[in-house]
Write a protein that holds these residues in place. Structure first.
Motif, mmCIF file in Angstrom:
data_model
loop_
_atom_site.group_PDB
_atom_site.id
_atom_site.type_symbol
_atom_site.label_atom_id
_atom_site.label_comp_id
_atom_site.label_asym_id
_atom_site.label_seq_id
_atom_site.Cartn_x
_atom_site.Cartn_y
_atom_site.Cartn_z
ATOM 1 N N UNK A 86 -39.202 -1.610 -10.295
ATOM 2 C CA UNK A 86 -38.802 -2.814 -11.014
ATOM 3 C C UNK A 86 -38.778 -3.978 -10.037
ATOM 4 N N UNK A 91 -38.238 -9.783 -12.903
ATOM 5 C CA UNK A 91 -37.850 -8.961 -14.056
ATOM 6 C C UNK A 91 -39.058 -8.327 -14.730
ATOM 7 N N UNK B 41 -47.893 -7.420 -17.628
ATOM 8 C CA UNK B 41 -46.784 -6.512 -17.363
ATOM 9 C C UNK B 41 -45.645 -6.859 -18.284
ATOM 10 N N UNK B 42 -44.890 -5.843 -18.626
ATOM 11 C CA UNK B 42 -43.822 -6.076 -19.584
ATOM 12 C C UNK B 42 -42.618 -6.717 -18.904
ATOM 13 N N UNK B 43 -42.140 -7.778 -19.511
ATOM 14 C CA UNK B 43 -41.007 -8.494 -18.947
ATOM 15 C C UNK B 43 -39.716 -7.954 -19.548
ATOM 16 N N UNK B 44 -38.738 -7.779 -18.711
ATOM 17 C CA UNK B 44 -37.429 -7.327 -19.171
ATOM 18 C C UNK B 44 -36.408 -8.402 -18.884
ATOM 19 N N UNK B 45 -35.273 -8.329 -19.555
ATOM 20 C CA UNK B 45 -34.245 -9.351 -19.344
ATOM 21 C C UNK B 45 -33.667 -9.233 -17.940
ATOM 22 N N UNK B 46 -33.351 -8.000 -17.535
ATOM 23 C CA UNK B 46 -32.875 -7.761 -16.168
ATOM 24 C C UNK B 46 -33.038 -6.274 -15.865
ATOM 25 N N UNK B 47 -32.547 -5.845 -14.718
ATOM 26 C CA UNK B 47 -32.761 -4.448 -14.328
ATOM 27 C C UNK B 47 -32.003 -3.493 -15.256
ATOM 28 N N UNK B 50 -34.186 -2.906 -18.147
ATOM 29 C CA UNK B 50 -35.286 -2.037 -17.731
ATOM 30 C C UNK B 50 -34.826 -0.585 -17.690
#
Lengths: 449, 97
Positions: A86, A91, B41-47, B50
Protein backbone atom coordinates in the motif's frame (compact mmCIF):
# COMPACT_ATOMS: atom_id res chain seq x y z
CA UNK A 1 17.31 -29.56 -34.73
CA UNK A 2 20.00 -27.49 -36.37
CA UNK A 3 20.28 -24.22 -34.50
CA UNK A 4 19.81 -21.20 -36.66
CA UNK A 5 17.62 -22.89 -39.19
CA UNK A 6 14.13 -21.74 -38.49
CA UNK A 7 11.90 -20.95 -41.38
CA UNK A 8 8.19 -21.08 -41.62
CA UNK A 9 7.89 -22.93 -44.86
CA UNK A 10 4.97 -25.11 -45.66
CA UNK A 11 7.02 -27.94 -44.18
CA UNK A 12 7.04 -26.49 -40.66
CA UNK A 13 4.30 -28.06 -38.64
CA UNK A 14 3.67 -27.00 -35.09
CA UNK A 15 2.56 -29.62 -32.60
CA UNK A 16 1.08 -29.47 -29.17
CA UNK A 17 3.60 -30.49 -26.54
CA UNK A 18 2.32 -29.53 -23.09
CA UNK A 19 -0.18 -27.33 -21.26
CA UNK A 20 0.22 -26.10 -17.68
CA UNK A 21 -2.54 -24.78 -15.48
CA UNK A 22 -6.11 -25.80 -14.77
CA UNK A 23 -9.37 -25.64 -16.64
CA UNK A 24 -11.64 -23.32 -14.73
CA UNK A 25 -14.95 -21.74 -15.54
CA UNK A 26 -14.16 -18.64 -13.52
CA UNK A 27 -10.50 -17.76 -13.78
CA UNK A 28 -8.95 -16.62 -10.49
CA UNK A 29 -7.37 -13.27 -11.25
CA UNK A 30 -4.14 -14.13 -9.45
CA UNK A 31 -3.57 -17.02 -11.87
CA UNK A 32 -3.48 -14.84 -14.95
CA UNK A 33 0.00 -15.17 -16.48
CA UNK A 34 1.59 -11.76 -16.98
CA UNK A 35 5.02 -12.63 -18.39
CA UNK A 36 6.84 -15.58 -20.01
CA UNK A 37 10.58 -15.83 -20.66
CA UNK A 38 13.09 -18.51 -21.68
CA UNK A 39 16.59 -18.21 -20.27
CA UNK A 40 19.57 -17.84 -22.61
CA UNK A 41 20.04 -21.55 -23.23
CA UNK A 42 16.35 -22.42 -23.33
CA UNK A 43 16.85 -24.89 -20.51
CA UNK A 44 14.60 -22.88 -18.21
CA UNK A 45 11.24 -21.23 -18.82
CA UNK A 46 9.89 -18.73 -16.30
CA UNK A 47 6.37 -17.38 -15.89
CA UNK A 48 5.09 -14.60 -13.67
CA UNK A 49 1.47 -14.03 -12.74
CA UNK A 50 -0.89 -11.41 -11.38
CA UNK A 51 -0.62 -12.93 -7.92
CA UNK A 52 3.09 -12.05 -7.79
CA UNK A 53 4.26 -15.63 -8.16
CA UNK A 54 7.04 -16.98 -10.37
CA UNK A 55 7.08 -20.55 -11.67
CA UNK A 56 10.21 -21.88 -13.38
CA UNK A 57 10.11 -24.95 -15.59
CA UNK A 58 13.17 -26.94 -16.57
CA UNK A 59 13.59 -28.97 -19.70
CA UNK A 60 14.22 -32.58 -18.92
CA UNK A 61 17.31 -34.21 -20.39
CA UNK A 62 16.55 -35.90 -23.68
CA UNK A 63 16.94 -39.60 -23.24
CA UNK A 64 18.82 -41.56 -25.84
CA UNK A 65 16.04 -44.13 -25.92
CA UNK A 66 13.36 -41.68 -26.97
CA UNK A 67 14.91 -39.69 -29.75
CA UNK A 68 11.52 -38.80 -31.15
CA UNK A 69 10.32 -37.17 -27.98
CA UNK A 70 11.90 -33.83 -27.28
CA UNK A 71 12.53 -32.80 -23.71
CA UNK A 72 9.48 -31.72 -21.78
CA UNK A 73 9.36 -28.84 -19.34
CA UNK A 74 8.67 -29.74 -15.71
CA UNK A 75 8.34 -27.57 -12.64
CA UNK A 76 11.76 -26.70 -11.25
CA UNK A 77 11.04 -23.98 -8.74
CA UNK A 78 8.21 -21.72 -7.67
CA UNK A 79 8.20 -18.78 -5.29
CA UNK A 80 6.33 -15.67 -4.28
CA UNK A 81 8.29 -12.83 -5.83
CA UNK A 82 6.19 -9.80 -4.96
CA UNK A 83 3.34 -9.11 -2.57
CA UNK A 84 0.70 -6.38 -2.67
CA UNK A 85 1.72 -3.18 -0.93
CA UNK A 86 0.00 0.00 0.00
CA UNK A 87 1.41 3.36 -1.02
CA UNK A 88 0.53 5.43 2.03
CA UNK A 89 1.33 8.73 0.42
CA UNK A 90 -1.00 8.32 -2.52
CA UNK A 91 -3.49 5.91 -0.91
CA UNK A 92 -3.03 3.62 -3.86
CA UNK A 93 -2.52 -0.10 -3.96
CA UNK A 94 0.73 -1.32 -5.50
CA UNK A 95 -0.13 -4.48 -7.38
CA UNK A 96 1.95 -7.59 -6.91
CA UNK A 97 1.54 -8.50 -10.56
CA UNK A 98 4.84 -9.46 -12.18
CA UNK A 99 5.21 -7.19 -15.19
CA UNK A 100 8.44 -8.64 -16.55
CA UNK A 101 11.01 -11.33 -15.88
CA UNK A 102 14.46 -11.16 -17.42
CA UNK A 103 17.16 -13.79 -17.01
CA UNK A 104 20.81 -13.04 -16.43
CA UNK A 105 23.27 -15.09 -18.48
CA UNK A 106 24.51 -18.02 -16.43
CA UNK A 107 27.93 -17.49 -14.90
CA UNK A 108 28.08 -20.28 -12.31
CA UNK A 109 25.97 -23.17 -11.09
CA UNK A 110 23.16 -20.91 -9.90
CA UNK A 111 20.55 -19.17 -12.05
CA UNK A 112 19.70 -15.51 -11.65
CA UNK A 113 16.66 -13.59 -12.81
CA UNK A 114 15.17 -10.15 -12.40
CA UNK A 115 11.47 -9.86 -11.70
CA UNK A 116 9.53 -6.64 -11.36
CA UNK A 117 6.12 -5.33 -10.42
CA UNK A 118 5.02 -1.72 -10.90
CA UNK A 119 7.50 -0.30 -8.40
CA UNK A 120 10.18 -2.74 -7.27
CA UNK A 121 12.72 -4.86 -9.12
CA UNK A 122 14.15 -7.94 -7.43
CA UNK A 123 17.13 -10.12 -8.25
CA UNK A 124 16.44 -13.76 -7.45
CA UNK A 125 18.99 -16.53 -7.15
CA UNK A 126 17.80 -20.03 -7.94
CA UNK A 127 20.20 -22.73 -6.83
CA UNK A 128 20.28 -26.45 -6.27
CA UNK A 129 21.22 -28.34 -3.19
CA UNK A 130 21.75 -32.07 -3.52
CA UNK A 131 24.10 -32.75 -0.62
CA UNK A 132 23.99 -31.98 3.05
CA UNK A 133 26.55 -32.24 5.80
CA UNK A 134 25.77 -34.86 8.42
CA UNK A 135 27.45 -36.10 11.58
CA UNK A 136 27.77 -32.96 13.65
CA UNK A 137 28.28 -33.69 17.34
CA UNK A 138 27.62 -30.13 18.46
CA UNK A 139 23.97 -30.54 19.40
CA UNK A 140 22.15 -33.05 21.58
CA UNK A 141 19.18 -35.18 20.47
CA UNK A 142 16.72 -32.36 21.18
CA UNK A 143 18.66 -29.92 19.06
CA UNK A 144 20.03 -27.84 21.88
CA UNK A 145 23.65 -26.76 21.67
CA UNK A 146 25.90 -28.84 23.88
CA UNK A 147 28.20 -27.23 26.40
CA UNK A 148 31.58 -27.19 24.60
CA UNK A 149 33.26 -28.54 27.70
CA UNK A 150 31.33 -31.81 27.27
CA UNK A 151 32.50 -32.35 23.69
CA UNK A 152 35.57 -34.59 23.81
CA UNK A 153 35.88 -35.80 20.22
CA UNK A 154 36.47 -33.93 16.99
CA UNK A 155 33.91 -35.12 14.48
CA UNK A 156 34.25 -33.99 10.88
CA UNK A 157 30.85 -33.85 9.17
CA UNK A 158 30.46 -35.80 5.95
CA UNK A 159 28.58 -34.61 2.89
CA UNK A 160 25.84 -37.05 2.06
CA UNK A 161 23.49 -36.98 -0.92
CA UNK A 162 19.96 -35.76 -0.32
CA UNK A 163 16.87 -35.30 -2.49
CA UNK A 164 17.39 -32.43 -4.86
CA UNK A 165 16.16 -29.19 -3.37
CA UNK A 166 15.84 -26.05 -5.46
CA UNK A 167 15.91 -22.84 -3.48
CA UNK A 168 15.01 -19.37 -4.63
CA UNK A 169 16.35 -16.50 -2.57
CA UNK A 170 15.99 -12.77 -3.13
CA UNK A 171 19.52 -11.42 -3.41
CA UNK A 172 18.80 -7.77 -4.17
CA UNK A 173 15.78 -5.53 -3.88
CA UNK A 174 15.87 -2.39 -6.02
CA UNK A 175 13.13 -0.20 -4.61
CA UNK A 176 11.92 3.39 -4.41
CA UNK A 177 13.29 4.56 -7.73
CA UNK A 178 10.08 4.83 -9.74
CA UNK A 179 7.28 7.29 -9.27
CA UNK A 180 5.35 5.81 -12.19
CA UNK A 181 4.67 2.22 -13.22
CA UNK A 182 7.56 0.07 -14.41
CA UNK A 183 6.83 -1.39 -17.84
CA UNK A 184 10.24 -2.82 -18.81
CA UNK A 185 13.51 -4.14 -17.47
CA UNK A 186 16.49 -5.04 -19.61
CA UNK A 187 19.82 -6.64 -18.70
CA UNK A 188 22.81 -4.98 -20.34
CA UNK A 189 25.35 -6.94 -22.37
CA UNK A 190 28.03 -5.92 -19.87
CA UNK A 191 26.25 -8.16 -17.33
CA UNK A 192 26.95 -5.51 -14.71
CA UNK A 193 24.07 -3.14 -15.25
CA UNK A 194 20.41 -3.21 -16.17
CA UNK A 195 17.72 -0.63 -16.80
CA UNK A 196 14.18 -0.22 -15.55
CA UNK A 197 11.70 1.98 -17.42
CA UNK A 198 8.45 3.51 -16.23
CA UNK A 199 5.98 5.76 -18.05
CA UNK A 200 8.21 8.82 -17.88
CA UNK A 201 11.69 7.79 -16.74
CA UNK A 202 14.38 5.20 -17.32
CA UNK A 203 16.89 4.29 -14.61
CA UNK A 204 20.23 2.51 -14.89
CA UNK A 205 21.22 0.18 -12.08
CA UNK A 206 24.33 -1.71 -11.09
CA UNK A 207 23.45 -5.20 -9.87
CA UNK A 208 25.55 -4.72 -6.75
CA UNK A 209 24.04 -1.42 -5.66
CA UNK A 210 20.45 -1.21 -4.49
CA UNK A 211 20.28 2.20 -2.85
CA UNK A 212 21.15 4.22 -5.95
CA UNK A 213 20.34 4.30 -9.60
CA UNK A 214 21.18 6.69 -12.40
CA UNK A 215 18.37 8.38 -14.24
CA UNK A 216 19.19 8.18 -17.94
CA UNK A 217 15.93 9.29 -19.54
CA UNK A 218 13.39 11.74 -18.17
CA UNK A 219 10.53 12.88 -20.36
CA UNK A 220 8.42 14.36 -17.60
CA UNK A 221 7.42 17.88 -18.62
CA UNK A 222 7.76 20.68 -16.09
CA UNK A 223 4.05 21.25 -16.43
CA UNK A 224 2.08 18.00 -16.51
CA UNK A 225 -0.58 19.67 -18.62
CA UNK A 226 1.96 19.56 -21.45
CA UNK A 227 2.29 15.78 -21.30
CA UNK A 228 1.90 14.36 -24.79
CA UNK A 229 3.53 10.97 -24.72
CA UNK A 230 4.72 8.25 -22.35
CA UNK A 231 7.40 5.57 -22.50
CA UNK A 232 5.88 2.20 -23.29
CA UNK A 233 8.87 -0.19 -23.55
CA UNK A 234 12.67 -0.14 -23.45
CA UNK A 235 15.51 -2.54 -24.21
CA UNK A 236 19.30 -2.59 -24.30
CA UNK A 237 21.13 -3.41 -27.52
CA UNK A 238 22.19 -7.10 -27.38
CA UNK A 239 25.88 -6.38 -28.04
CA UNK A 240 26.59 -2.66 -27.64
CA UNK A 241 26.36 -1.90 -23.95
CA UNK A 242 26.11 1.83 -24.60
CA UNK A 243 22.95 1.67 -26.72
CA UNK A 244 19.32 1.19 -25.88
CA UNK A 245 15.93 1.95 -27.42
CA UNK A 246 12.66 3.07 -25.97
CA UNK A 247 9.25 3.26 -27.58
CA UNK A 248 6.43 5.71 -26.97
CA UNK A 249 2.65 5.95 -26.93
CA UNK A 250 2.89 8.03 -30.10
CA UNK A 251 4.35 5.16 -32.12
CA UNK A 252 7.93 6.39 -32.18
CA UNK A 253 11.20 4.73 -31.15
CA UNK A 254 14.31 6.47 -29.92
CA UNK A 255 17.79 4.98 -29.93
CA UNK A 256 20.04 6.47 -27.27
CA UNK A 257 23.77 6.33 -26.69
CA UNK A 258 24.90 6.56 -23.07
CA UNK A 259 28.32 7.77 -24.16
CA UNK A 260 26.83 10.97 -25.52
CA UNK A 261 25.70 12.36 -22.17
CA UNK A 262 24.68 11.30 -18.70
CA UNK A 263 21.05 12.14 -19.32
CA UNK A 264 19.97 10.69 -22.63
CA UNK A 265 17.07 13.03 -23.32
CA UNK A 266 18.46 13.70 -26.76
CA UNK A 267 18.25 10.65 -28.93
CA UNK A 268 20.85 9.45 -31.39
CA UNK A 269 18.19 8.14 -33.75
CA UNK A 270 14.49 8.75 -34.01
CA UNK A 271 12.33 6.18 -35.78
CA UNK A 272 8.92 7.30 -36.99
CA UNK A 273 6.77 6.32 -39.91
CA UNK A 274 5.17 9.27 -41.64
CA UNK A 275 1.42 9.26 -41.37
CA UNK A 276 -1.04 10.27 -44.04
CA UNK A 277 -2.92 13.14 -42.35
CA UNK A 278 -6.07 12.44 -44.33
CA UNK A 279 -6.26 9.01 -42.72
CA UNK A 280 -6.10 10.37 -39.24
CA UNK A 281 -8.98 9.49 -36.95
CA UNK A 282 -9.80 9.59 -33.26
CA UNK A 283 -8.22 6.17 -32.93
CA UNK A 284 -5.01 6.84 -34.83
CA UNK A 285 -2.82 7.72 -31.90
CA UNK A 286 -4.20 5.00 -29.64
CA UNK A 287 -3.61 2.22 -32.17
CA UNK A 288 -0.17 3.56 -33.04
CA UNK A 289 0.98 3.30 -29.43
CA UNK A 290 3.80 0.77 -29.32
CA UNK A 291 3.21 -1.96 -26.76
CA UNK A 292 6.52 -3.80 -27.19
CA UNK A 293 9.94 -3.25 -28.72
CA UNK A 294 12.53 -6.00 -29.22
CA UNK A 295 15.99 -6.02 -30.75
CA UNK A 296 16.74 -8.84 -33.15
CA UNK A 297 19.39 -11.29 -31.91
CA UNK A 298 21.74 -9.83 -34.51
CA UNK A 299 21.27 -6.32 -33.13
CA UNK A 300 20.63 -4.97 -36.63
CA UNK A 301 16.87 -4.66 -36.42
CA UNK A 302 14.17 -3.71 -33.97
CA UNK A 303 10.63 -5.03 -34.00
CA UNK A 304 7.70 -3.03 -32.65
CA UNK A 305 4.13 -4.05 -31.92
CA UNK A 306 1.24 -1.65 -32.06
CA UNK A 307 -2.42 -2.52 -31.83
CA UNK A 308 -2.92 -3.84 -35.34
CA UNK A 309 0.56 -4.47 -36.77
CA UNK A 310 4.08 -5.71 -36.15
CA UNK A 311 6.86 -3.69 -37.78
CA UNK A 312 10.52 -4.43 -38.39
CA UNK A 313 12.88 -1.46 -38.52
CA UNK A 314 16.47 -1.37 -39.76
CA UNK A 315 18.60 0.59 -37.29
CA UNK A 316 20.14 2.35 -40.25
CA UNK A 317 16.84 3.70 -41.54
CA UNK A 318 14.81 6.02 -39.37
CA UNK A 319 12.13 7.27 -41.69
CA UNK A 320 10.07 4.10 -42.03
CA UNK A 321 10.01 0.42 -41.12
CA UNK A 322 11.41 -2.06 -43.63
CA UNK A 323 8.59 -4.54 -43.04
CA UNK A 324 5.01 -4.22 -41.78
CA UNK A 325 2.85 -7.22 -40.96
CA UNK A 326 -0.90 -7.07 -40.37
CA UNK A 327 -1.81 -9.00 -37.27
CA UNK A 328 -5.58 -8.61 -37.32
CA UNK A 329 -6.52 -5.78 -39.64
CA UNK A 330 -10.16 -6.90 -39.58
CA UNK A 331 -10.39 -5.21 -36.18
CA UNK A 332 -10.20 -1.82 -37.87
CA UNK A 333 -13.95 -1.92 -38.39
CA UNK A 334 -14.50 -2.81 -34.73
CA UNK A 335 -12.49 -0.02 -33.15
CA UNK A 336 -15.53 1.68 -31.65
CA UNK A 337 -16.55 -1.32 -29.55
CA UNK A 338 -12.91 -2.17 -28.81
CA UNK A 339 -12.54 1.32 -27.40
CA UNK A 340 -15.67 0.94 -25.30
CA UNK A 341 -14.59 -2.39 -23.81
CA UNK A 342 -11.00 -1.15 -23.34
CA UNK A 343 -9.53 -3.87 -25.54
CA UNK A 344 -7.96 -1.19 -27.71
CA UNK A 345 -5.54 -0.62 -24.81
CA UNK A 346 -4.39 -4.25 -24.64
CA UNK A 347 -0.62 -4.53 -24.73
CA UNK A 348 0.56 -7.32 -26.98
CA UNK A 349 4.17 -8.44 -26.97
CA UNK A 350 6.20 -9.74 -29.90
CA UNK A 351 9.18 -12.10 -30.20
CA UNK A 352 11.88 -13.14 -32.67
CA UNK A 353 12.89 -16.73 -33.30
CA UNK A 354 16.52 -17.68 -32.72
CA UNK A 355 17.66 -16.90 -36.25
CA UNK A 356 15.58 -13.68 -36.60
CA UNK A 357 13.81 -15.19 -39.61
CA UNK A 358 10.35 -15.60 -38.04
CA UNK A 359 8.43 -13.27 -35.74
CA UNK A 360 5.47 -14.10 -33.54
CA UNK A 361 2.80 -12.17 -31.71
CA UNK A 362 -0.58 -12.85 -30.11
CA UNK A 363 -4.13 -11.88 -30.94
CA UNK A 364 -7.65 -12.55 -29.63
CA UNK A 365 -9.64 -15.78 -29.39
CA UNK A 366 -6.43 -17.43 -28.18
CA UNK A 367 -4.99 -17.01 -31.66
CA UNK A 368 -1.35 -16.23 -32.25
CA UNK A 369 0.37 -15.30 -35.47
CA UNK A 370 3.76 -16.09 -37.01
CA UNK A 371 5.34 -14.25 -39.91
CA UNK A 372 8.25 -15.62 -41.93
CA UNK A 373 10.36 -12.67 -43.00
CA UNK A 374 11.99 -14.55 -45.87
CA UNK A 375 9.11 -16.38 -47.53
CA UNK A 376 6.57 -13.71 -46.51
CA UNK A 377 4.24 -16.52 -45.44
CA UNK A 378 2.20 -16.17 -42.27
CA UNK A 379 0.10 -18.51 -40.18
CA UNK A 380 -2.55 -18.20 -37.49
CA UNK A 381 -2.61 -20.86 -34.81
CA UNK A 382 -4.76 -21.38 -31.75
CA UNK A 383 -3.90 -22.32 -28.18
CA UNK A 384 -6.83 -24.39 -27.02
CA UNK A 385 -7.51 -27.48 -24.96
CA UNK A 386 -9.29 -29.00 -27.94
CA UNK A 387 -5.98 -29.33 -29.75
CA UNK A 388 -4.13 -30.73 -26.79
CA UNK A 389 -3.50 -34.34 -27.66
CA UNK A 390 0.20 -35.15 -27.39
CA UNK A 391 2.03 -34.23 -30.59
CA UNK A 392 -1.22 -33.22 -32.28
CA UNK A 393 -0.48 -31.01 -35.24
CA UNK A 394 -1.98 -27.52 -34.98
CA UNK A 395 -4.27 -26.66 -37.81
CA UNK A 396 -3.96 -23.16 -39.24
CA UNK A 397 -6.92 -20.96 -38.36
CA UNK A 398 -8.57 -18.32 -40.45
CA UNK A 399 -10.78 -15.36 -39.65
CA UNK A 400 -13.44 -14.62 -42.20
CA UNK A 401 -13.99 -10.93 -42.75
CA UNK A 402 -17.27 -10.76 -44.51
CA UNK A 403 -19.52 -12.52 -46.91
CA UNK A 404 -19.40 -16.27 -47.09
CA UNK A 405 -17.81 -18.03 -44.16
CA UNK A 406 -16.16 -21.31 -44.97
CA UNK A 407 -16.67 -24.31 -42.74
CA UNK A 408 -13.65 -24.02 -40.46
CA UNK A 409 -13.33 -20.27 -40.53
CA UNK A 410 -14.46 -18.06 -37.73
CA UNK A 411 -16.20 -14.75 -38.24
CA UNK A 412 -14.94 -11.54 -36.66
CA UNK A 413 -18.10 -11.20 -34.59
CA UNK A 414 -17.57 -14.63 -33.04
CA UNK A 415 -14.10 -13.86 -31.76
CA UNK A 416 -13.74 -14.07 -27.99
CA UNK A 417 -12.01 -10.85 -26.93
CA UNK A 418 -11.55 -12.07 -23.38
CA UNK A 419 -9.16 -14.74 -24.65
CA UNK A 420 -6.12 -12.64 -25.43
CA UNK A 421 -2.61 -13.87 -26.03
CA UNK A 422 -0.45 -11.00 -24.82
CA UNK A 423 2.69 -12.93 -23.83
CA UNK A 424 4.66 -15.45 -25.85
CA UNK A 425 8.27 -16.66 -25.85
CA UNK A 426 10.49 -18.44 -28.38
CA UNK A 427 13.31 -20.79 -27.40
CA UNK A 428 16.66 -19.14 -28.24
CA UNK A 429 17.80 -21.82 -30.70
CA UNK A 430 15.03 -24.33 -31.31
CA UNK A 431 11.49 -24.27 -32.61
CA UNK A 432 9.87 -24.45 -29.20
CA UNK A 433 7.42 -21.75 -28.19
CA UNK A 434 5.61 -20.91 -24.98
CA UNK A 435 2.22 -19.21 -25.27
CA UNK A 436 0.36 -17.76 -22.29
CA UNK A 437 -3.42 -18.03 -22.69
CA UNK A 438 -4.84 -16.24 -19.65
CA UNK A 439 -4.18 -18.76 -16.85
CA UNK A 440 -2.77 -21.57 -18.98
CA UNK A 441 0.70 -21.97 -20.44
CA UNK A 442 0.95 -23.87 -23.72
CA UNK A 443 4.19 -25.27 -25.07
CA UNK A 444 4.38 -26.11 -28.75
CA UNK A 445 7.22 -27.67 -30.72
CA UNK A 446 7.78 -28.25 -34.37
CA UNK A 447 7.20 -31.74 -35.64
CA UNK A 448 10.14 -34.10 -35.33
CA UNK A 449 10.27 -36.39 -38.28
CA UNK B 1 -15.38 14.27 -48.23
CA UNK B 2 -18.37 12.03 -47.73
CA UNK B 3 -16.81 9.36 -49.95
CA UNK B 4 -13.68 9.17 -47.79
CA UNK B 5 -15.76 8.60 -44.66
CA UNK B 6 -17.56 5.71 -46.28
CA UNK B 7 -14.46 3.94 -47.56
CA UNK B 8 -12.33 4.19 -44.44
CA UNK B 9 -13.50 1.72 -41.77
CA UNK B 10 -11.56 3.65 -39.15
CA UNK B 11 -13.38 6.88 -39.90
CA UNK B 12 -16.69 5.04 -39.90
CA UNK B 13 -15.90 3.71 -36.42
CA UNK B 14 -14.95 7.20 -35.32
CA UNK B 15 -18.31 8.53 -36.49
CA UNK B 16 -20.03 5.75 -34.55
CA UNK B 17 -18.13 6.65 -31.40
CA UNK B 18 -18.85 10.36 -31.70
CA UNK B 19 -22.52 9.59 -32.21
CA UNK B 20 -22.59 7.65 -28.94
CA UNK B 21 -20.48 10.10 -26.99
CA UNK B 22 -21.02 13.58 -28.39
CA UNK B 23 -18.96 15.20 -25.61
CA UNK B 24 -15.86 13.17 -26.38
CA UNK B 25 -12.78 15.34 -26.69
CA UNK B 26 -11.05 15.81 -30.00
CA UNK B 27 -7.64 14.43 -29.06
CA UNK B 28 -7.61 11.17 -27.12
CA UNK B 29 -3.88 11.43 -26.68
CA UNK B 30 -4.25 14.62 -24.70
CA UNK B 31 -2.67 15.16 -21.33
CA UNK B 32 -5.87 14.37 -19.41
CA UNK B 33 -6.00 10.95 -20.96
CA UNK B 34 -2.32 10.24 -20.36
CA UNK B 35 -2.38 11.50 -16.80
CA UNK B 36 -5.29 9.19 -16.04
CA UNK B 37 -3.17 6.39 -17.42
CA UNK B 38 -0.29 7.33 -15.13
CA UNK B 39 -2.63 7.13 -12.15
CA UNK B 40 -3.82 3.59 -12.77
CA UNK B 41 -4.60 1.61 -9.69
CA UNK B 42 -7.40 1.51 -7.23
CA UNK B 43 -7.53 4.44 -4.87
CA UNK B 44 -8.48 3.91 -1.26
CA UNK B 45 -9.46 6.45 1.37
CA UNK B 46 -6.59 5.43 3.65
CA UNK B 47 -4.65 2.37 4.78
CA UNK B 48 -7.51 1.31 7.04
CA UNK B 49 -9.85 1.29 4.07
CA UNK B 50 -7.28 -0.75 2.12
CA UNK B 51 -6.82 -3.33 4.87
CA UNK B 52 -10.56 -3.72 5.28
CA UNK B 53 -10.96 -4.31 1.57
CA UNK B 54 -8.20 -6.94 1.65
CA UNK B 55 -9.76 -8.64 4.66
CA UNK B 56 -13.10 -8.81 2.91
CA UNK B 57 -11.49 -10.58 -0.03
CA UNK B 58 -9.90 -13.16 2.25
CA UNK B 59 -13.03 -13.56 4.33
CA UNK B 60 -13.34 -17.27 3.69
CA UNK B 61 -9.77 -17.88 4.74
CA UNK B 62 -9.80 -15.99 8.02
CA UNK B 63 -9.60 -18.42 10.94
CA UNK B 64 -12.36 -18.13 13.53
CA UNK B 65 -11.03 -18.16 17.08
CA UNK B 66 -12.14 -21.23 18.99
CA UNK B 67 -14.22 -20.36 22.09
CA UNK B 68 -11.67 -21.64 24.58
CA UNK B 69 -9.00 -19.40 23.11
CA UNK B 70 -10.87 -16.20 23.97
CA UNK B 71 -9.62 -16.30 27.52
CA UNK B 72 -6.10 -15.68 26.23
CA UNK B 73 -6.47 -11.92 26.36
CA UNK B 74 -6.26 -10.15 29.67
CA UNK B 75 -6.11 -13.23 31.86
CA UNK B 76 -2.55 -14.32 31.46
CA UNK B 77 0.49 -13.85 29.27
CA UNK B 78 -0.14 -15.89 26.11
CA UNK B 79 2.32 -18.43 24.87
CA UNK B 80 2.74 -19.31 21.19
CA UNK B 81 0.65 -22.44 21.69
CA UNK B 82 -2.30 -20.35 22.88
CA UNK B 83 -2.57 -18.17 19.82
CA UNK B 84 -4.67 -19.28 16.87
CA UNK B 85 -2.66 -20.53 13.91
CA UNK B 86 -2.14 -17.93 11.25
CA UNK B 87 -3.37 -19.47 8.04
CA UNK B 88 -1.04 -18.93 5.13
CA UNK B 89 -2.64 -16.25 3.02
CA UNK B 90 -0.56 -17.00 -0.06
CA UNK B 91 -1.63 -19.85 -2.30
CA UNK B 92 0.72 -21.69 -4.63
CA UNK B 93 0.43 -21.20 -8.39
CA UNK B 94 -1.71 -23.74 -10.23
CA UNK B 95 0.92 -23.93 -12.97
CA UNK B 96 3.10 -25.81 -10.49
CA UNK B 97 0.38 -28.27 -9.64
Amino acid sequence: MIPGIGTLTQDTLWCFSQVKGTIEIGVTEADIISTVEFNHTGELLATGDKGGRVVIFQREQESKNQVHRRGEYNVYSTFQSHEPEFDYLKSLEIEEKINKIRWLPQQNAAYFLLSTNDKTVKLWKVSERDKRPEGYNLKDEEGRLRDPATITTLRVPVLRPMDLMVEATPRRVFANAHTYHINSISVNSDYETYMSADDLRINLWNFEITNQSFNIVDIKPANMEELTEVITAAEFHPHHCNSFVYSSSKGTIRLCDMRASALCDRHSKFFEEPEDPSNRSFFSEIISSISDVKFSHSGRYIMTRDYLTVKVWDLNMENRPIETYQVHDYLRSKLCSLYENDCIFDKFECVWNGSDSVIMTGSYNNFFRMFDRNTKRDVTLEASRENSKPRAILKPRKVCVGGKRRKDEISVDSLDFSKKILHTAWHPSENIIAVAATNNLYIFQDKVN
Amino acid sequence: EMEDKVTSPEKAEEAKLKARYPHLGQKPGGSDFLRKRLQKGQKYFDSGDYNMAKAKMKNKQLPTAAPDKTEVTGDHIPTPQDLPQRKPSLVASKLAG
